[in-house]
Design a protein around this motif. Structure first.
Motif, short mmCIF file in Angstrom:
data_model
loop_
_atom_site.label_atom_id
_atom_site.label_comp_id
_atom_site.label_asym_id
_atom_site.label_seq_id
_atom_site.Cartn_x
_atom_site.Cartn_y
_atom_site.Cartn_z
N PRO A 226 1.44 -11.05 -4.33
CA PRO A 226 0.87 -12.00 -5.53
C PRO A 226 -0.25 -12.89 -5.05
CG PRO A 226 3.35 -12.10 -5.31
CD PRO A 226 2.90 -11.18 -4.15
N ALA A 227 -0.42 -12.91 -3.87
CA ALA A 227 -1.65 -13.55 -3.24
C ALA A 227 -2.80 -12.94 -3.27
CB ALA A 227 -1.40 -14.23 -1.85
N VAL A 228 -3.09 -11.55 -3.54
CA VAL A 228 -4.20 -10.66 -3.29
C VAL A 228 -4.91 -11.04 -4.42
CG1 VAL A 228 -4.85 -8.22 -3.21
CG2 VAL A 228 -2.84 -9.05 -1.72
N PRO A 229 -4.87 -11.14 -5.78
CA PRO A 229 -5.81 -11.14 -6.72
C PRO A 229 -6.49 -12.41 -6.69
CG PRO A 229 -3.51 -10.47 -7.85
CD PRO A 229 -3.19 -10.87 -6.31
N SER A 230 -6.10 -13.60 -6.47
CA SER A 230 -6.90 -14.69 -6.16
C SER A 230 -7.59 -14.55 -4.96
CB SER A 230 -5.90 -15.98 -6.30
OG SER A 230 -4.76 -16.02 -5.01
N ILE A 231 -7.17 -14.08 -3.80
CA ILE A 231 -7.84 -13.92 -2.30
C ILE A 231 -9.00 -13.03 -2.91
CG2 ILE A 231 -8.11 -12.63 -0.27
CD1 ILE A 231 -5.13 -13.40 0.15
N ILE A 232 -9.00 -11.99 -3.70
CA ILE A 232 -10.10 -11.13 -3.94
C ILE A 232 -11.02 -11.84 -4.89
CG2 ILE A 232 -10.86 -9.05 -5.19
CD1 ILE A 232 -8.14 -7.76 -4.38
#
Length: 265
Positions: A226-232
């Motif tokens: 769930p954290a990956v999209p905003s990290i990208i």
């Protein structure tokens, strides 16, 4: 032990020792890590972007572009297909260091999809045993068994491996060289094995992100995907270009047995 669901307390406790033990292990074993910059410098600058670059086709020149590599350990797992959907939507390549037992052998179709969608498929041992605690034959078994399992699914043996907890020594290097595997460590970690808080995982990655960095995450823990999209999205906003580990080193090539680890700015 490595599932993202409850009941993994012992695994978490062991993994928490990784950061503390990494520098001691490397400094005492005669293994000198190379940085991505050093790998590129050793190869020179003659290869053109888009051609064969040290064995890896380059989309970008990381000597000129602000590159960062996103890597995932110990999968595939239940959440990996959703992660692949995110990476496909955002057109981001990643490097997956896959675990053999209960992962590669449980999700062969996901392993095939990782390879088919252009991500780098790499080796994270068969059962996550600490390689520096094993003898030479046991190290070989941990690595070669996963090599064979991945080749059976994808038609290609990995050329990269990540030792559990980042712990390596001369014996691990020798066996890795024999099996055609370069060792890849990291410079950015969210310690996502210790929290399910996606906002905290995001914060930890973004606070430590740097050029030529290698991000370590795990696609088997509940808070990570769930954290990956905003990290990208945020790293793209900051001007980073996502690459696989081979692309990060190009025109250099990850040499079997060598250890690669970025230095923070």
């Amino acid at each position: 032990m490595f599932r993202s669901r409850p009941g993994r307390g012992r695994a978490v406790a062991i993994t928490l020792l990784a950061a503390a033990s990494l520098m001691l292990t490397l400094s005492g074993c005669g293994v000198d890590p190379l940085t991505p910059q050093e790998a590129r410098a050793e190869a020179g600058t003659g290869d053109k972007v888009g051609g064969e670059a040290g064995g890896a086709a380059r989309r970008v020149d990381c000597a000129k572009v602000k590159c960062i590599a996103l890597t995932f350990d110990a999968g595939p797992g239940e959440d990996t297909p959703h992660l692949l959907d995110v990476l496909k939507e955002k057109q981001v390549p990643a490097t997956f260091f896959l675990l053999g037992s209960k992962h590669v052998d449980r999700y062969p179709e996901v392993v095939r999809r990782i390879a088919d969608e252009g991500h780098e498929v790499a080796n994270h041992t068969w059962s996550h045993r600490i390689l520096t605690d094993l003898d030479e034959s046991e190290v070989r078994e941990e690595l070669s068994r996963t090599q064979d399992a991945i080749e059976k699914i994808t038609g290609r043996k990995p050329t990269l491996m990540r030792p559990p907890q980042g712990r390596t020594d001369g014996t691990v290097a020798d066996v890795s060289r024999e099996l055609g595997l370069a060792q890849v460590l990291w410079s950015i970690t969210a310690k996502d094995y210790s929290t399910t808080d996606s906002a905290l995982i995001r914060q930890r990655v973004l606070e430590n992100a740097h050029r030529d960095g290698i991000i370590l995450l795990h696609d088997i823990y509940d808070g990570t995907v769930p954290a990956v999209p905003s990290i990208i999205d945020e790293l793209k906003r900051r001007g980073f270009t996502f690459v696989t580990v081979p692309e990060l080193l190009a025109p250099g090539k990850a040499e079997p047995g060598e250890v690669y680890r970025p230095e923070k700015d």
